[in-house]
Design a protein around this motif. Structure first.
Motif, PDB file in Angstrom:
ATOM      1  N   GLN A 294       7.176  -0.193  -6.271  1.00  0.00           N
ATOM      2  CA  GLN A 294       6.156   0.216  -5.306  1.00  0.00           C
ATOM      3  C   GLN A 294       5.391  -0.997  -4.783  1.00  0.00           C
ATOM      4  O   GLN A 294       5.102  -1.101  -3.595  1.00  0.00           O
TER       5      GLN A 294
ATOM      6  N   ALA B 235       7.504  -2.942  -2.318  1.00  0.00           N
ATOM      7  CA  ALA B 235       7.554  -2.253  -1.023  1.00  0.00           C
ATOM      8  C   ALA B 235       6.261  -2.474  -0.236  1.00  0.00           C
ATOM      9  O   ALA B 235       6.293  -2.700   0.976  1.00  0.00           O
ATOM     10  N   ARG B 236       5.133  -2.435  -0.919  1.00  0.00           N
ATOM     11  CA  ARG B 236       3.851  -2.669  -0.234  1.00  0.00           C
ATOM     12  C   ARG B 236       3.743  -4.110   0.255  1.00  0.00           C
ATOM     13  O   ARG B 236       3.224  -4.373   1.339  1.00  0.00           O
TER      14      ARG B 236
ATOM     15  N   ALA C 275       6.230  -5.957   1.146  1.00  0.00           N
ATOM     16  CA  ALA C 275       7.120  -6.020   2.312  1.00  0.00           C
ATOM     17  C   ALA C 275       6.427  -5.501   3.565  1.00  0.00           C
ATOM     18  O   ALA C 275       6.760  -5.929   4.679  1.00  0.00           O
ATOM     19  N   ARG C 276       5.439  -4.614   3.391  1.00  0.00           N
ATOM     20  CA  ARG C 276       4.679  -4.077   4.525  1.00  0.00           C
ATOM     21  C   ARG C 276       3.397  -4.848   4.803  1.00  0.00           C
ATOM     22  O   ARG C 276       2.598  -4.427   5.640  1.00  0.00           O
ATOM     23  N   GLY C 277       3.166  -5.953   4.057  1.00  0.00           N
ATOM     24  CA  GLY C 277       2.017  -6.795   4.372  1.00  0.00           C
ATOM     25  C   GLY C 277       0.937  -6.924   3.321  1.00  0.00           C
ATOM     26  O   GLY C 277      -0.021  -7.677   3.517  1.00  0.00           O
ATOM     27  N   ALA C 278       1.044  -6.216   2.214  1.00  0.00           N
ATOM     28  CA  ALA C 278       0.051  -6.366   1.141  1.00  0.00           C
ATOM     29  C   ALA C 278       0.182  -7.757   0.523  1.00  0.00           C
ATOM     30  O   ALA C 278       1.244  -8.378   0.577  1.00  0.00           O
TER      31      ALA C 278
ATOM     32  N   GLU D 230      -5.281  -5.330   1.520  1.00  0.00           N
ATOM     33  CA  GLU D 230      -4.606  -4.725   0.371  1.00  0.00           C
ATOM     34  C   GLU D 230      -4.182  -5.832  -0.586  1.00  0.00           C
ATOM     35  O   GLU D 230      -3.308  -6.630  -0.282  1.00  0.00           O
TER      36      GLU D 230
ATOM     37  N   GLN E 204      -8.770  -1.179  -1.524  1.00  0.00           N
ATOM     38  CA  GLN E 204      -7.323  -1.063  -1.687  1.00  0.00           C
ATOM     39  C   GLN E 204      -6.767  -1.963  -2.792  1.00  0.00           C
ATOM     40  O   GLN E 204      -5.556  -2.079  -2.947  1.00  0.00           O
TER      41      GLN E 204
END
Length: 134
Positions: free
Chosen positions: A32, A35-36, A38-41, A90, A115
């Motif tokens: 998880q 994946a976060r 990879a989305r910019g966290a 995040e 976050q």
């Protein structure tokens, strides 16, 4: 010299502090967290240099040792990092096994970074999951 084991009024054990911190977090599995990221966290590794040298690192993680974490991520701090763009950033905190990171992520949440969270099992679990390390 004798040590007193009588707990002072109001004192809590580390197990109690950890449970309280974790009750305020939505902790992430290594998958998880990846994946976060990879989305910019931001994956923030708080382990000391000697521990990172021994265990390895996650490529692309931001290294911010625990002793300066709050100063580097408080958006109101003059010592903040450029990545500390505001209270909605995040931040996913990573330590060796996922204990110190829970306390650190909760401290960031206390600063208003709603976050902030951490990785269950820390770097050890990240590596065991077969996620990238060096």
């Amino acid at each position: 010299m004798t040590l007193s084991l009588d707990r002072p009024t109001g004192a809590r054990s580390i197990d109690e502090l950890l449970a309280e911190a974790r009750s305020r977090l939505v902790r992430l599995s290594p998958a998880q967290a990846a994946a976060r990221v990879a989305r910019g966290a931001l994956l923030v590794d708080i382990r000391p240099a000697a521990q990172r040298a021994l265990e390895g690192e996650v490529p692309g993680s931001l290294i911010v040792e625990r002793n300066v974490l709050e100063w580097r991520f408080d958006p109101a701090s003059a010592a903040r990092l450029p990545q500390a763009t505001g209270y909605d950033v995040e931040v996913i905190v990573l330590c060796s096994e996922g204990y110190t990171s829970s306390l650190a992520a909760d401290a960031l949440r206390s600063l208003g970074l709603t976050q902030a969270t951490d990785v269950v099992g820390g770097f050890v679990a990240w590596q065991a999951a077969g996620l990238p390390t060096r």
